[in-house]
Scaffold this active site. Sequence first.
Site, PDB file in Angstrom:
ATOM      1  N   SER A 155      -9.717   1.487   2.959  1.00 54.48           N
ATOM      2  CA  SER A 155      -8.840   2.305   2.150  1.00 54.48           C
ATOM      3  C   SER A 155      -7.769   1.512   1.402  1.00 54.48           C
ATOM      4  CB  SER A 155      -8.154   3.349   3.022  1.00 54.48           C
ATOM      5  OG  SER A 155      -7.267   2.733   3.945  1.00 54.48           O
ATOM      6  N   SER A 158      -9.845  -0.951   7.093  1.00 52.46           N
ATOM      7  CA  SER A 158      -9.242  -0.720   5.777  1.00 52.46           C
ATOM      8  C   SER A 158      -8.480  -1.906   5.184  1.00 52.46           C
ATOM      9  CB  SER A 158      -8.308   0.490   5.834  1.00 52.46           C
ATOM     10  OG  SER A 158      -9.058   1.668   5.849  1.00 52.46           O
ATOM     11  N   LYS A 198       0.853  -1.178   0.000  1.00 49.81           N
ATOM     12  CA  LYS A 198       0.000   0.000   0.000  1.00 49.81           C
ATOM     13  C   LYS A 198       0.893   1.233   0.000  1.00 49.81           C
ATOM     14  CE  LYS A 198      -3.884   1.874   2.727  1.00 49.81           C
ATOM     15  NZ  LYS A 198      -4.715   1.650   3.930  1.00 49.81           N
TER      16      LYS A 198
END
Lengths: 490, 95
Positions: free
Chosen positions: A153, A177, A78
């Site tokens: 997210s 997330s 990420k």
Amino acid sequence: MNLHTLTIAQAQDLLAKKEISSVELTRAFLDRIDKYDNIISAFITVDPDLALKQAEQADRIIAKGENQAFTGIPVALKDVLCTKGVKTTCASKILENFVPQYDATVVEKFKAQDAVLIGKANMDEFAMGSSTENSAFFVTRNPWNTDHVPGGSSGGSAAAVAARFCAGAVGTDTGGSIRQPASHCGVVGLKPTYGRVSRFGVVAYASSLDQVGPITRDVTDAAMMLNLMGGHDPKDSTSAPEQMSDFTKGIAMFKDKGLSGMTAGIPKEILSLEGIDPEVKTMFENARKTLEGLGITIKEISLPHTNYAVAAYYIIAPCEASANLARFDGVRYGYRDMDSDDLIEMYKKTKSKGFGLEVQRRIIIGTYSLSSGYYDAYYGRASQVRALIMDDFKRAFEECDIILSPVAPTPAFKIGEKVGDPLTMYLSDIFCLSCNMAGIPGISVPAGISSTGLPMGLQMMSRHFDEMSLIRAGYGFEQAVSKHIEFPEL
Amino acid sequence: MKISQQEVEKIAHLARLDVDDELKETLAGQLSDILDYIDTLKDVDVDGVTPVSGAAFMNNVFREDEREPSPGPDVTLANAPERDQDFYVVPRVVK
């Protein structure tokens, strides 16, 4: 052989036997990215030359017989994890050109084993969001249906695993997330206990809630990845001194005695909540029956403050965010508005041009809640409610080993559906948030496909530092249900 | 809880954000909705509950105060938007 379909465990085995090379494996994923990421948009940065160089290095290590668990395995990160010399943007304009001078501890751990870091995955800006629509750059699409969001997210990480652009991915989870995008993309997402994995070099959103964890094709891979990522780090003062275990032992435990002796609690509050899709309810009912069939004892429990988790979270997280994001002031790194000749004006223009709308919204909520005269009513009260939520779990875990719930109240929603209505978006996190508030671990495992062809995940939560129970029960559930779910064609 | 545009402006200033009129209006509406929802916390009996500020095991963490090598100014200032030798440059503060 379709190398991109391999799990981490399978790839590791074939690499060790020298039946495949890391360069071949990395090429297979890079080819897929090249072919399909123009549709999915999972990645912000992919550097094929760097990835292939890492793969060549891994192959040399393997040739010498010095390979470790992740040597030569292509993994996505990420874009919130600092990577030395590789752009780390947090999907924000304010960090669009930021090149870290050091690696996050988690990144160091992958590098120490010569893993291949194949790319930096898209996300909601600064990890604030539930759909990856808040990325300043582009929207990521759900590989199961490209009209739908991948969740967020860590939407880029989850979509990359589901689209088989990488063997596994790293995400972060502040209020769901990791688990929510994993659920929406039909993959496994594990949020470890708060403090289990170092947050050093991970750009902070809400420091008392943030945790780093794996997003993988299956539970075995999640256990392997947690083995690598976890452990105490002197550079993170919130990192826990607790001993690490070999979490793949949870799989052996299941093979040995199934789930007998384990008790799963179902909170009576969750199924009476409004807005749960009937198909999610059916999935959950089926999951309960499956687990019972595997020998688990089901018990009704109570988490009386569940209804207040969203409200408390949306005070606490923005308060912490407003403090954490104050550092982006245009002075030491990141974007600066060059037209201002006054310091305060420079700060204001830098932040407002650099941050997207959701980030500014949360900074304002946080600043408001912490401002003089409102602190007690908002932050103070939310912190008391947080204590009550933690007590709820403590009491519940006296009666059961794991707690079950859906991950999300609905399958992945359509792109654009909730953008104009932040409160509705926040409510989609209801099942995930309390886990972060209490700091306990949680896993999302694929549990079914809706009539519209979208995956739905089952959430299991356990006591602090008992990820082992999640691996054991998650693996059992996977053998019965998840592994029969076919990945989508792109 | 109704939030006015003036309040949004005041908070935005405290947070060092430059919010234009259109956004002020949008934010005032959205924040009012969000704070209305958050007001459900008032229904919880929190009398005598000790607030918690974290999910960690709240022990203070000590370590020896040992000197470690510094990365040096070129690394530290590598991402500076504007620098002059080993210093960050900012707009004039004292006028």
